[in-house]
Each structure stands twice: as structure tokens, then as C-alpha cells.
Design a protein around this motif. Structure first.
Motif, PDB file in Angstrom:
ATOM      1  N   ARG A  64       0.722  -1.248  -0.155  1.00 42.38           N
ATOM      2  CA  ARG A  64       0.013  -0.127  -0.003  1.00 42.38           C
ATOM      3  C   ARG A  64       0.775   1.130  -0.014  1.00 42.38           C
ATOM      4  N   HIS A 119       2.282   1.822  -3.415  1.00 47.03           N
ATOM      5  CA  HIS A 119       1.146   2.321  -4.282  1.00 47.03           C
ATOM      6  C   HIS A 119       1.015   3.866  -4.194  1.00 47.03           C
ATOM      7  N   ASP A 120       1.308   4.390  -2.921  1.00 45.83           N
ATOM      8  CA  ASP A 120       1.342   5.699  -2.721  1.00 45.83           C
ATOM      9  C   ASP A 120       2.600   6.403  -2.902  1.00 45.83           C
ATOM     10  N   GLU A 173      -2.520  12.421  -1.519  1.00 50.05           N
ATOM     11  CA  GLU A 173      -1.278  11.473  -2.170  1.00 50.05           C
ATOM     12  C   GLU A 173      -0.250  12.588  -2.640  1.00 50.05           C
TER      13      GLU A 173
END
Lengths: 227, 227
Positions: free
Chosen positions: B55, B58-59, B155
Motif C-alpha cells: 500500500r 502504491h502511494d 497523495e
DNA sequence: ATATGCCAGATTGTTTACAATCCAGCGTGC
DNA sequence: GCACGCTGGATTGTAAACAATCTGGCATAT
């Protein structure tokens, strides 16, 4: 070696298969994706299936709810509005950047693609046309020369496709070719603001064209993955 | 129970701990995050650690390279430019939407926060000020009433913080308070375009303030996670 | 007839064991 | 002295076993 190893690693192969299945409307919103079924179809263990599902979930094309597995995402009407609004905002920004950064060669390639699109449309080749029309938007994103915005557009455009798949089963809602040409003309003239406004209008028209009504189910998972 | 269970589920707890560690510059870019070390620190198995790391990857706050594990991301100069450009584009769009959608109550709350910020600045409370200044941007994103754009800003703002952590070890590069006030004034006057332009200039100033030079390492992972 | 509770099968979540890969240190040969 | 290649420990990737949770059907009671 079972003939489906083409240089892509396993994760990528599974991701693409499912993703493409969604984009091509073989996997329709709401469909359940049981881990074990995918394990058998792709001959891998649950670890890798779970990793891929998590990635698809992060991209918002599947829902992942604790203890009840993965399903193809079903955007609500509210989400639909938000997604299109976000897309207009981002793609307008992209068009402005693309107008600034595109070279003469870029415009040449863009015009060539527009002709392909035009041709496919006149031949009534709906699938090819839809694919090209979608590629048009991604190509402009490339011209902006900003990989981050490009990635955002890719993500949000896939969510738009999912929505179209949900609400327009027969695929009527495609891009108007003429509008694409106007946008390129504006860009070539160096009118970033004009191009951005046209793009926003173009996407607004696309949103207005989708009518909110679900579609139908039933077929085996394997068929729907195209395997 | 070792006193770190506060209603957040395990995944979230670990994610936040690492993420906050990065934002507060305890975990600096380039640091390696071995799975087993994290397993022991958080008393979980590798599956959950691996999920959390994915995760974070992905960020874009950690790099995840096959067979060589996770490291805190180290944005290059090129990426820095792209990230800030993308942020200007997205946050300008957000400000335009926020100007349209904010209510009188929203502006009241916004002004109250600006005062807190002002106060913290005059008291030379650098950490509090930085936190509030960052919160200002996220609050405006809320006013735009578009969760998708809000998530994108979150983000990208975290990536900006990472960059600041990389290139400004002592934390000099913070937002100018006065500029925040001007932006709000423009928004209250209903001048969306003006507010957008001010926001872009504000972010451009922030980018110009960071000088490109790495920082120093060494300390135990546990300390740097604040455990 | 409807609602409630419970049980069995199915599905997901977690842990553990095993296989593959990488990396640092050492030795050998040029 | 330096480059090359090997080997052992460490680290990540994969798979399978085990535990927890959910779902749907059936029985029972109201």
C-alpha cells in the motif's frame, strides 16, 4: 510452459487479464471474483491472486470488503458525478500542459491517429472506434510530459469506462469525433485555454450521454476473462 | 495488550506509524525496511507487513523492488519538478471548485484555522505551524466536495512532504502565512480564477524554496518509527 | 406462515514452512 | 594488486496448512 508466458511477469498477466475483462465489459460490475477460482484459472496460489486483487482495488476497479472478497466495482450515481468532475478538472489541466509542450511531430502523430479514428467510425467498426477514441485521450496525456498527471488520467479514465460499461451495455456513449478535431485545432493554434474549455465540454457531453440504468449478468467466469 | 491498540485495525496502525515516521523525517529517504524487522516491531506476520508495504508503495512513499525489498522513496530532481507541477494543476482545480462550493460556515472555520496558524507562527512553534499549514491545503480540498480530487491531493501532498524532508532537513521550507490569507480572501470574494492563480504562485514559491541536497542517516529503525 | 436460531459448507484471513534470489566476504588465478 | 567467481547467510517470493468468518438452508417456535 503452458503458452501464456510472454515476458510479462505473472502478476502483470493476471492484472491485465482481469482489467481488460472489465474494460471490454466481459466482467460486469457486481461480479464476484472468488480467490480459488482465479487460482485455478491462472495456476497460481492465493498469495499472488490476493496481491493482484489488492492492486485492482487500489485502482478502484474492484471492491474489496473484509471477509467477503472481491467484486467488480459498481460506481453509484453520486460517484459517477464526482468521477467525471475530477476527470474534467485533470484533463483540462493536461490539455493546457500538452498545448505548451507538444512538438510539431507530436501534432503530426496526433492527426494521423485522428484519421484512423475517423475511418473506423465511418466503417461502423464500433469496437475499434471506441478503442481509438479512448487512446486519443491517453495520447494527449502523454504530450503533457507529466507522468504523474498521466497516471491519474489513466486511472480515472478506466473508472469512466467502467461506468460506461455499467450504464451503456451496448456501447453507444462514445466520443464525438468532430470534438476531438476541434480540440487538436485549438491546441495547434496555441490556444491552451480554448482547448481546455473544449475538452471540458467534450467530457461533459460524454457524461450527459450516459443514462443511469444497470445491465444484465450470467456466464462463466472463465468465458468472461476470455480464457 | 501493549498499549498501542486504539481502535484502528492492525493494517492501519502499521501504515500510519510508518507513514508518520516518514512525514516527520524520522524515516529518511533511502532507508531500508526489512520485513522481519517490521514483523517483530509490530508483532505480526509477514503477510500483513507485506500488504502494508504494498500500500505504501502504491502511494509512492516507498519503493518496492522485486527480490530486494522496500526502501523509503527518494524522488529525483526530475520527479520533484513533475510532482510540483502536478500539484499546482490539481490544487488550482480544487481551489476553483472550492470557491464555487464553500458555504459561509466553511469560510468561518477556514478563517479560524488561519488564526491558529498565525499564532503558531508568531510563537515560533515550527512543528505546529508546519502541521497547520499543511492542514490548510487539505481543508480547502475538503471544501471542493470532490472525494476523488481530495484523495489525489492527499497523495501528492504527502509526496511533496517527502521531498521537503529529503532536501530541507531542518524544515525551513514551509508555507507563507500571508499567501494563505490572500487565497482565502480571493475565494470569499468569489474570484475562483484569481484564487487559483494565487495558489499556483504559492506552490511555485514553495518549490523554488527547496534546494536540492540530500541529508544524513543512521539510527535504529525502532527509534525512527517512534516506538 | 413468518421469524429466529443453528449448523454445515464455502470463502476469506493468518501463520508457517519451503523455495528462490540476492549480497557480502573470501579465496583463487592472472 | 586486482578482477573474477564461488559460497554461506540473509532476505524475499511462493505455496500450502490452519483458523476465523460468512452464507444459505433447515428446523423449530411463535
Amino acid at each position: 510452459m503452458s503458452g501464456q508466458d510472454r515476458g510479462l511477469d505473472t502478476d502483470e498477466r493476471i492484472y491485465r487479464t482481469i482489467f481488460d475483462g472489465i474494460m471490454q465489459q466481459r466482467l460486469t460490475p457486481g461480479t464476484k471474483l472468488p480467490e480459488i477460482a482465479l487460482c485455478e484459472l491462472f495456476s497460481v496460489s492465493r498469495s499472488v491472486v490476493r496481491r493482484v486483487l489488492q492492486r485492482l482495488a487500489h485502482d478502484h476497479v474492484v471492491d474489496l470488503r473484509p471477509n467477503r472478497g472481491a467484486t467488480i466495482a459498481t460506481p453509484s450515481a453520486q460517484e459517477t458525478r464526482e468521477i467525471f468532475e475530477a476527470r474534467r478538472a485533470i484533463e483540462a489541466a493536461i490539455v493546457r500542459l500538452a498545448t505548451r509542450n507538444a512538438t510539431a511531430d507530436d501534432f503530426l502523430a496526433l492527426r494521423r491517429q485522428l484519421e484512423d479514428e475517423h475511418e473506423a467510425m465511418h466503417r461502423f467498426e464500433q469496437p475499434a472506434w471506441a478503442r481509438l477514441a479512448s487512446a486519443f485521450h491517453l495520447r494527449i496525456a502523454k504530450l503533457a510530459r507529466n507522468p504523474i498527471l498521466e497516471a491519474y488520467l489513466k486511472e480515472i479514465a478506466s473508472r469512466c469506462s467502467l461506468i460506461v460499461a455499467l450504464y451503456e451495455p451496448w456501447g453507444n456513449a462514445s466520443c464525438e469525433h468532430a470534438e476531438h478535431e476541434e480540440i487538436v485545432a485549438c491546441m495547434e493554434a496555441g490556444d491552451a485555454e480554448g482547448a481546455a474549455r473544449l475538452m471540458e465540454a467534450h467530457l461533459q457531453a460524454l457524461e450527459n450521454n450516459i443514462s443511469l440504468r444497470p445491465s444484465d449478468p450470467q456466464k462463466t467466469l472463465k468465458q468472461r476473462l476470455g480464457l
